[in-house]
Design an enzyme around this catalytic site. Structure first.
Site, PDB file in Angstrom:
ATOM      1  CB  CYS A  51      -0.927  -0.008   1.214  1.00 18.78           C
ATOM      2  SG  CYS A  51      -2.046   1.411   1.274  1.00 18.78           S
ATOM      3  CD  GLN A 238     -15.021 -12.559  16.578  1.00 22.62           C
ATOM      4  OE1 GLN A 238     -13.873 -12.188  16.308  1.00 22.62           O
ATOM      5  NE2 GLN A 238     -15.426 -12.764  17.821  1.00 22.62           N
ATOM      6  CG  PHE A 265     -18.414 -11.278  28.536  1.00 18.76           C
ATOM      7  CD1 PHE A 265     -18.609 -10.016  29.086  1.00 18.76           C
ATOM      8  CD2 PHE A 265     -17.790 -12.245  29.310  1.00 18.76           C
ATOM      9  CE1 PHE A 265     -18.178  -9.725  30.376  1.00 18.76           C
ATOM     10  CE2 PHE A 265     -17.355 -11.977  30.593  1.00 18.76           C
ATOM     11  CZ  PHE A 265     -17.559 -10.703  31.138  1.00 18.76           C
ATOM     12  CB  CYS A 357      -9.806  -9.140  21.193  1.00 22.98           C
ATOM     13  SG  CYS A 357     -10.601  -8.174  22.481  1.00 22.98           S
TER      14      CYS A 357
END
Length: 399
Positions: A51, A238, A265, A357
């Site tokens: 990029c 997700q 959760f 995470c």
């Protein structure tokens, strides 16, 4: 030729290369050689970033790494977190990396820079927005919306600084914009034309008085393990479809045979609906809109998922409640689930699947589980946020 002083041997948690003598050198890869004057000779794992914005845009930090180094980085982040807490890993499973252009949700920013609209991620450690002319992490439908929104903003005058959330739902892209004021018929028609012409699933604006839906031709949903679930504005999904598939597959395999499972959760039911194929599932979630969406989907699908509205930080499941289940699935926010983990550690539940995470908070909670009599049997690193230092994981604890 400059005298070579040292070699990059690993990538640190924040993305810098680390030399054998402990120096941190940004933008390097394992095997790079660093000279005494700071110049770098690229090694075999240093590739050309795909990029043009890399180095300025804060959306990616590791595009200079080849596939092997990216995989090693994600693996090390998770394995080192366990090692730091003295946790023995039974089986470290192969790391999964999401491919380029697979991110189906993103939080971007927009502003008027010298009369030209800029939409993109911020620079690392800065509030400056890098206007994206290309992006190698977002799905093509998401980036198409970025380009279309930039054209809409190009017709506006005056200053603005907006926040944009994009999510790919079943019906198309869900676009939520904060701090964009719409005044008059011309601006109203322009924003509605943008939503219609680009087939948005939903357009939500927050003009300072809370989010208002301006466009939603049909009720927006996300399909989780074959179950369409209403998707509330700002809902969690997700980051990639392939990452979700790996996490769900591990959870189903590891909890196979558990007649009853508590999904803590639980969100919209990403894991609850997958597990309901073989188990009765309790889905506990604190966000009311999210809980209601899961509850309605469970009722309409007939799946054995019982959704409850419960803040597990303030009111975690107690030991006697936990002992009613053969398995627990835990998928907390980044802060982890310290109090709930303490109570699970005191329970008699046979298997606990912990999705995280944040390797650091996971390792803290994992240590509590192990001190309570569990062992870490399986661990899989998952890199949904490609070229980022953000790493997720799936883990299985067995009593």
């Amino acid at each position: 030729m400059n005298e070579i002083t040292t070699q990059i041997i690993r990538i640190a948690a924040k993305g810098d290369g680390v030399t054998a003598d402990g120096r941190h050198v940004p933008g390097t890869a394992p095997g790079d050689l660093v000279a005494s004057d700071g110049s770098i000779e690229r090694g075999p794992h240093h590739v050309e970033p795909p990029c043009r914005h890399f180095g300025n845009c804060g959306g990616c930090e590791l595009q200079q790494l080849d596939e092997a180094s990216l995989t090693d980085f994600a693996t090390s982040r998770v394995a080192n977190a366990a090692e730091g807490q003295g946790i023995a890993v039974g089986e470290l499973l192969p790391t999964h990396l999401s491919p380029p252009k697979s991110r189906r949700r993103a939080a971007l920013h927009g502003l008027n820079a010298k009369g030209r609209p800029q939409i993109g991620f911020r620079e690392a450690g800065s509030h400056r927005v890098v206007g994206l002319s290309e992006c190698h992490i977002l799905t093509e439908p998401l980036f198409a919306v970025v380009e279309a929104l930039r054209a809409v903003l190009a017709r506006r005058k005056g200053r603005y600084a907006i926040d944009i959330e994009l999510t790919q739902a079943d019906q198309g892209v869900d676009c939520s914009i904060k701090n964009l004021t719409i005044e008059g018929l011309q601006e109203t028609e322009a924003i509605l034309d943008f939503a219609r012409d680009h087939k948005l699933a939903r357009l939500t604006l927050d003009q300072g008085y809370g989010p208002e839906t301006l466009w939603e031709p049909e009720p927006i949903t996300v399909t989780l393990s074959g179950v369409p679930v209403a998707f509330p504005s700002g809902g969690f999904l997700q980051a990639t479809a392939d990452g979700e598939k790996v996490l769900v597959s591990d959870a189903r395999e590891w909890l196979r045979g558990a007649s009853t499972v508590a999904d803590l959760f639980s969100g919209l039911g990403t894991f609850a609906f997958a597990l309901s194929a073989n188990s009765k599932v309790l889905a506990a979630e604190a966000s009311r809109d999210t809980h209601m969406a899961c509850q309605m989907a469970a009722r309409s699908s007939g799946r054995p998922v019982h959704a409850i509205h419960r803040d597990l930080f303030r009111n975690p499941l107690q030991v006697d409640e936990l002992n009613r289940f053969a398995g627990i699935l835990l998928d907390p926010p980044r802060a982890g689930a310290r109090d709930q983990a303490d109570l699970i550690a005191q329970s008699e539940v046979e298997r606990v699947v912990y999705i995280s995470c944040n390797p650091s908070s996971w390792a803290r909670d994992a240590k509590r589980l192990i001190e309570g009599g569990y062992r870490l049997e399986k661990l899989r690193p998952v890199g949904q946020f490609r070229w980022s230092t953000h790493v997720e994981l799936a883990s299985l604890f067995v009593r």
